[in-house]
Design a protein around this motif. Structure first.
Motif, PDB file in Angstrom:
ATOM      1  N   LEU A 199     -14.582  11.500  -8.624  1.00 49.88           N
ATOM      2  CA  LEU A 199     -14.004  11.872  -7.339  1.00 49.88           C
ATOM      3  C   LEU A 199     -12.785  12.755  -7.620  1.00 49.88           C
ATOM      4  N   PRO A 200     -12.950  14.070  -7.563  1.00 46.00           N
ATOM      5  CA  PRO A 200     -11.814  14.949  -7.825  1.00 46.00           C
ATOM      6  C   PRO A 200     -10.609  14.644  -6.947  1.00 46.00           C
ATOM      7  N   VAL A 201     -10.866  14.182  -5.735  1.00 44.20           N
ATOM      8  CA  VAL A 201      -9.779  13.777  -4.836  1.00 44.20           C
ATOM      9  C   VAL A 201     -10.206  12.513  -4.103  1.00 44.20           C
ATOM     10  N   CYS A 202      -9.344  11.509  -4.115  1.00 41.13           N
ATOM     11  CA  CYS A 202      -9.568  10.309  -3.307  1.00 41.13           C
ATOM     12  C   CYS A 202      -8.205   9.829  -2.808  1.00 41.13           C
ATOM     13  N   LEU A 203      -7.936  10.089  -1.558  1.00 40.63           N
ATOM     14  CA  LEU A 203      -6.664   9.721  -0.938  1.00 40.63           C
ATOM     15  C   LEU A 203      -6.902   8.522  -0.021  1.00 40.63           C
ATOM     16  N   ARG A 204      -6.088   7.484  -0.197  1.00 41.87           N
ATOM     17  CA  ARG A 204      -6.242   6.262   0.602  1.00 41.87           C
ATOM     18  C   ARG A 204      -4.958   5.966   1.364  1.00 41.87           C
ATOM     19  N   LEU A 205      -5.090   5.753   2.652  1.00 34.76           N
ATOM     20  CA  LEU A 205      -3.977   5.318   3.491  1.00 34.76           C
ATOM     21  C   LEU A 205      -4.307   3.905   3.975  1.00 34.76           C
ATOM     22  N   ARG A 206      -3.626   2.931   3.411  1.00 35.50           N
ATOM     23  CA  ARG A 206      -3.890   1.528   3.753  1.00 35.50           C
ATOM     24  C   ARG A 206      -3.035   1.160   4.966  1.00 35.50           C
ATOM     25  N   ILE A 207      -3.696   0.967   6.082  1.00 34.47           N
ATOM     26  CA  ILE A 207      -3.011   0.670   7.341  1.00 34.47           C
ATOM     27  C   ILE A 207      -2.558  -0.782   7.338  1.00 34.47           C
ATOM     28  N   ARG A 208      -1.350  -1.013   7.815  1.00 37.21           N
ATOM     29  CA  ARG A 208      -0.835  -2.384   7.839  1.00 37.21           C
ATOM     30  C   ARG A 208      -1.767  -3.270   8.676  1.00 37.21           C
ATOM     31  N   PRO A 209      -2.061  -4.486   8.184  1.00 40.11           N
ATOM     32  CA  PRO A 209      -2.919  -5.387   8.962  1.00 40.11           C
ATOM     33  C   PRO A 209      -2.393  -5.562  10.385  1.00 40.11           C
ATOM     34  N   GLY A 210      -3.289  -5.384  11.342  1.00 40.04           N
ATOM     35  CA  GLY A 210      -2.916  -5.527  12.750  1.00 40.04           C
ATOM     36  C   GLY A 210      -2.525  -4.238  13.426  1.00 40.04           C
ATOM     37  N   LEU A 259      -3.185   8.248  -4.294  1.00 38.62           N
ATOM     38  CA  LEU A 259      -3.974   9.451  -4.563  1.00 38.62           C
ATOM     39  C   LEU A 259      -4.571   9.342  -5.948  1.00 38.62           C
ATOM     40  N   GLN A 260      -5.887   9.446  -6.008  1.00 34.62           N
ATOM     41  CA  GLN A 260      -6.604   9.404  -7.278  1.00 34.62           C
ATOM     42  C   GLN A 260      -7.258  10.753  -7.511  1.00 34.62           C
ATOM     43  N   ARG A 261      -7.067  11.316  -8.707  1.00 34.91           N
ATOM     44  CA  ARG A 261      -7.656  12.613  -9.022  1.00 34.91           C
ATOM     45  C   ARG A 261      -8.307  12.570 -10.397  1.00 34.91           C
ATOM     46  N   SER A 262      -9.220  11.641 -10.575  1.00 33.80           N
ATOM     47  CA  SER A 262      -9.846  11.516 -11.888  1.00 33.80           C
ATOM     48  C   SER A 262     -11.137  10.723 -11.775  1.00 33.80           C
ATOM     49  N   ASP A 263     -11.845  10.681 -12.889  1.00 35.35           N
ATOM     50  CA  ASP A 263     -13.051   9.867 -12.989  1.00 35.35           C
ATOM     51  C   ASP A 263     -12.638   8.459 -13.399  1.00 35.35           C
ATOM     52  N   VAL A 264     -13.259   7.434 -12.825  1.00 36.91           N
ATOM     53  CA  VAL A 264     -12.936   6.062 -13.186  1.00 36.91           C
ATOM     54  C   VAL A 264     -14.212   5.366 -13.646  1.00 36.91           C
ATOM     55  N   SER A 265     -14.057   4.450 -14.619  1.00 38.65           N
ATOM     56  CA  SER A 265     -15.226   3.783 -15.194  1.00 38.65           C
ATOM     57  C   SER A 265     -15.763   2.682 -14.290  1.00 38.65           C
ATOM     58  N   MET A 266     -14.867   2.022 -13.554  1.00 36.80           N
ATOM     59  CA  MET A 266     -15.302   0.965 -12.646  1.00 36.80           C
ATOM     60  C   MET A 266     -14.323   0.867 -11.480  1.00 36.80           C
ATOM     61  N   ILE A 267     -14.867   0.618 -10.309  1.00 36.89           N
ATOM     62  CA  ILE A 267     -14.048   0.480  -9.115  1.00 36.89           C
ATOM     63  C   ILE A 267     -14.041  -0.987  -8.701  1.00 36.89           C
TER      64      ILE A 267
END
Length: 235
Positions: free
Chosen positions: A60-71, A13-21
């Motif tokens: 991005l005030p909110v950026c939630l990532r769910l990384r699904i297991r490969p396969g 979960l990211q809740r901030s501004d980032v300079s580079m992705i």
């Protein structure tokens, strides 16, 4: 949400501004819920990424990532991973029942969104999965530990051709490309002091082999990446 653990490898979960992705190549499919600076909310599916990309930062005030297991993306999303490679699409394009999902997610309590999204995904999982999904999981583990495609197929009791076919459909990449990405991701997760030592430890033939593979996947040399000299694209 413990019910997601067999399916989802990492939740951030990211809740901030980032300079580079910085987005390294990734054999996994990722579900992303984001709210932009204008307050607009969407849920996206980012398919396996074959090469790195670098983007200027954004708010991005909110950026939630769910990384699904490969396969494991196909049972959750109902679509073969090889149809999502190097693509980012709205979840509703893949799953029609996801229309309106973003409106059910509370921007003030993004942690609760995991349960809402998880419940939506798990409702789609068939009660009984084909046996090949267990085999895919075993192949991912074997290839991640630097087994060759031939060795992996032999250990699993299948032909190279069969392994390549079901692996590409389920993971989105060939077993060989998966192994290359896994190896490079392992390198960038560590603070390397000697690339020649790293090459030997990661199973490369030599330092030149490491640099060539790193550059092909990361689009820059290891030295350039380490000092932040990367080709940034404006979002």
């Amino acid at each position: 949400m413990r019910a997601l653990e067999p399916w989802v490898e990492e939740i951030t979960l990211q809740r901030s501004d980032v300079s580079m992705i910085v987005l390294p190549p990734d054999p996994a499919t990722t579900l992303v819920w984001r709210i932009n600076a204008a307050g607009e909310s969407d849920v996206l599916i980012a398919g396996p990424r074959t090469k790195a990309s670098y983007h200027s930062g954004k708010e991005l005030p909110v950026c939630l990532r769910l990384r699904i297991r490969p396969g494991q993306a196909m049972p959750l999303l109902g679509i073969a991973a090889d149809e999502l490679v190097d693509r980012i699409v709205p979840l509703s394009d893949v799953c029609t029942t996801a229309a309106g999902l973003s409106e059910r997610l509370d921007r003030d309590h993004p942690e609760q969104a995991v349960a809402v999204i998880g419940s939506h995904l798990l409702e789609r999982v068939p009660r009984r999965l084909p046996e090949r999904f267990e085999l895919i999981g075993e192949a991912v583990e074997e290839l991640s530990s630097r087994r060759s495609v031939g060795e992996t197929a032999t250990r699993l009791g299948v032909s190279d051709r069969y392994l390549r076919r079901i692996f590409r459909q389920a993971v989105g990449l060939s077993p060989k490309h998966f192994a290359r990405i896994a190896r490079v991701r392992g390198l960038i997760s560590e603070n390397q002091r000697s690339w020649s030592t790293a090459a030997a430890g990661a199973g490369y033939a030599d330092q030149s082999h490491l640099i060539a593979d790193f550059r092909a996947l990361m689009r820059v040399t290891p030295a350039a990446f380490a000092t932040g000299r990367v080709p940034v694209t404006n979002c």
